[in-house]
Write a protein that holds these residues in place. Structure first.
Motif, PDB file in Angstrom:
ATOM      1  N   UNK A 116      -3.180  -8.494   0.973  1.00 41.24           N
ATOM      2  CA  UNK A 116      -3.077  -8.331  -0.471  1.00 41.24           C
ATOM      3  C   UNK A 116      -3.401  -9.661  -1.125  1.00 41.24           C
ATOM      4  N   UNK A 117      -4.145  -9.586  -2.211  1.00 43.75           N
ATOM      5  CA  UNK A 117      -4.637 -10.796  -2.893  1.00 43.75           C
ATOM      6  C   UNK A 117      -4.344 -10.676  -4.373  1.00 43.75           C
ATOM      7  N   UNK A 118      -3.778 -11.738  -4.936  1.00 42.36           N
ATOM      8  CA  UNK A 118      -3.525 -11.719  -6.372  1.00 42.36           C
ATOM      9  C   UNK A 118      -4.679 -12.404  -7.098  1.00 42.36           C
ATOM     10  N   UNK A 131      -7.829  -7.612 -13.801  1.00 41.76           N
ATOM     11  CA  UNK A 131      -6.866  -8.181 -14.734  1.00 41.76           C
ATOM     12  C   UNK A 131      -6.138  -9.299 -14.024  1.00 41.76           C
ATOM     13  N   UNK A 132      -5.759 -10.340 -14.763  1.00 43.09           N
ATOM     14  CA  UNK A 132      -4.994 -11.433 -14.147  1.00 43.09           C
ATOM     15  C   UNK A 132      -3.712 -10.846 -13.569  1.00 43.09           C
ATOM     16  N   UNK A 133      -3.405 -11.214 -12.352  1.00 44.74           N
ATOM     17  CA  UNK A 133      -2.193 -10.707 -11.697  1.00 44.74           C
ATOM     18  C   UNK A 133      -2.419  -9.438 -10.906  1.00 44.74           C
ATOM     19  N   UNK A 134      -3.588  -8.821 -11.081  1.00 45.83           N
ATOM     20  CA  UNK A 134      -3.905  -7.603 -10.318  1.00 45.83           C
ATOM     21  C   UNK A 134      -3.908  -7.911  -8.819  1.00 45.83           C
ATOM     22  N   UNK A 135      -3.442  -6.961  -8.028  1.00 47.05           N
ATOM     23  CA  UNK A 135      -3.404  -7.150  -6.579  1.00 47.05           C
ATOM     24  C   UNK A 135      -4.535  -6.334  -5.939  1.00 47.05           C
ATOM     25  N   UNK A 136      -5.356  -7.022  -5.161  1.00 47.89           N
ATOM     26  CA  UNK A 136      -6.471  -6.374  -4.468  1.00 47.89           C
ATOM     27  C   UNK A 136      -6.145  -6.281  -2.977  1.00 47.89           C
ATOM     28  N   UNK A 137      -6.499  -5.161  -2.359  1.00 47.36           N
ATOM     29  CA  UNK A 137      -6.284  -4.982  -0.926  1.00 47.36           C
ATOM     30  C   UNK A 137      -7.650  -5.023  -0.242  1.00 47.36           C
ATOM     31  N   UNK A 138      -7.897  -6.124   0.458  1.00 51.00           N
ATOM     32  CA  UNK A 138      -9.216  -6.386   1.059  1.00 51.00           C
ATOM     33  C   UNK A 138      -8.973  -7.001   2.438  1.00 51.00           C
ATOM     34  N   UNK A 139      -9.785  -6.645   3.447  1.00 51.79           N
ATOM     35  CA  UNK A 139      -9.509  -7.227   4.781  1.00 51.79           C
ATOM     36  C   UNK A 139     -10.001  -8.662   4.960  1.00 51.79           C
TER      37      UNK A 139
END
Lengths: 232, 80
Positions: A116-118, A131-139
């Protein structure tokens, strides 16, 4: 928009990047062989992941002296959009186009899993669709992703909003526990001063289709396309 | 001319491999070990340069390619 995917001997994510740009984004894309010296016809250059030159000596250390890298450096200095993914990020660090260096993961093994990446800064060419603070799920998939930089430069990166992605928990909390590799300040992705050069350890091209388990990587591609189109 | 280059992690830079090896040595009973740093040992053979030229050339090789000054220190030894 025309993308160029730079291919070094030992790159192994170039076909994934090409596939996403061609079949998912439906934009123009070429492979750019490491011997080429003119990259001026592209609107964005992608340095893909892999093990360029076997990662001998240090990750990216030999690739940075490829003929194409002089052209990439000129392109970047002229404001051209350059994204380095994983080994591509390591090459940008070795080339001095981004500050810092990579050490071995603190756990001493290769990590290949979703993280998880903010999104720390959503007003860059690479994150404007987030959006700022959005959490992305990327390997991630690397052995040397333990980012390090001197204290003064770290402060500059923080103050100038150049830390773009940080490893976090699914709820967005940034902590030691959510840091997979020991990277300083949980750094997963940074930009240069002009924000036209972006390096990140996660692989957005592996999270750009639902069949792969996440489409969160699309935010990066959509952002750079929006940035390009906005500029005309 | 034989040249040896020792590249090691800079003081203050985390060395995960050195730390793991330190732990392993301690578990084997080598309690006297207080620090382990793991680097690289590079040997080269140079032709057609004298010792002084070799010194300068190898220095440049280290700065440009063999070591990364952000995370590594290097030491050069030149043998006649």
């Amino acid at each position: 928009m025309k993308f160029g995917v730079v291919v070094f001997p030992g790159s192994n994510c170039e076909m994934d990047c090409y596939h996403v740009i061609d079949k998912v984004l439906r934009e123009e894309v070429d492979y750019v062989w490491h011997q080429e010296t003119d990259v001026s016809r592209y609107d964005c250059l992608v340095l893909p992941g892999g093990f360029s030159y076997g990662d001998y000596l240090r990750c990216g250390a030999i690739a940075r002296f490829s003929p194409v890298m002089e052209a990439v450096a000129d392109y970047a200095r002229g404001g051209g959009l350059v994204i380095g993914i994983c080994n591509g990020f390591q090459i940008l660090l070795e080339a001095g186009l981004l500050p810092g260096a990579m050490l071995r993961n603190t756990c001493l093994h290769f990590i290949c899993r979703f993280v998880d990446l903010r999104v720390e800064n959503a007003s860059t060419p690479w994150t404007n669709a987030a959006e700022a603070g959005q959490v992305l799920r990327i390997p991630i998939a690397h052995n040397e992703g333990n980012y390090t930089v001197d204290a003064g430069t770290l402060r500059e990166l923080q103050e100038q909003g150049r830390i773009i992605l940080r490893y976090c928990a699914p709820d967005g909390t940034v902590s030691e526990e959510s840091n997979p590799n020991g990277a300083m300040d949980n750094i997963a992705g940074i930009c240069n001063e002009g924000f036209n050069v972006f390096g990140l350890m996660p692989h957005p091209e592996r999270a750009s289709e639902a069949v792969l388990g996440s489409t969160d990587g699309m935010v990066i591609w959509e952002s750079v396309m929006a940035h390009y189109r906005g500029r005309g | 001319m034989k040249v040896s280059v020792f590249v090691s992690p800079k003081q203050g830079v985390l060395d995960p491999a050195g730390q793991a090896t330190l732990g392993s040595l301690k578990s084997l009973g080598f309690d006297e070990v207080s620090d382990v740093r793991i680097g690289k040992y590079i040997t080269m053979r140079l032709e057609g340069v004298d010792a002084e030229q070799a010194e300068a050339r190898v220095q440049e090789m280290c700065e440009r390619l063999l070591a990364n000054p952000i995370i590594e220190d290097f030491k050069v030894e030149i043998e006649g």
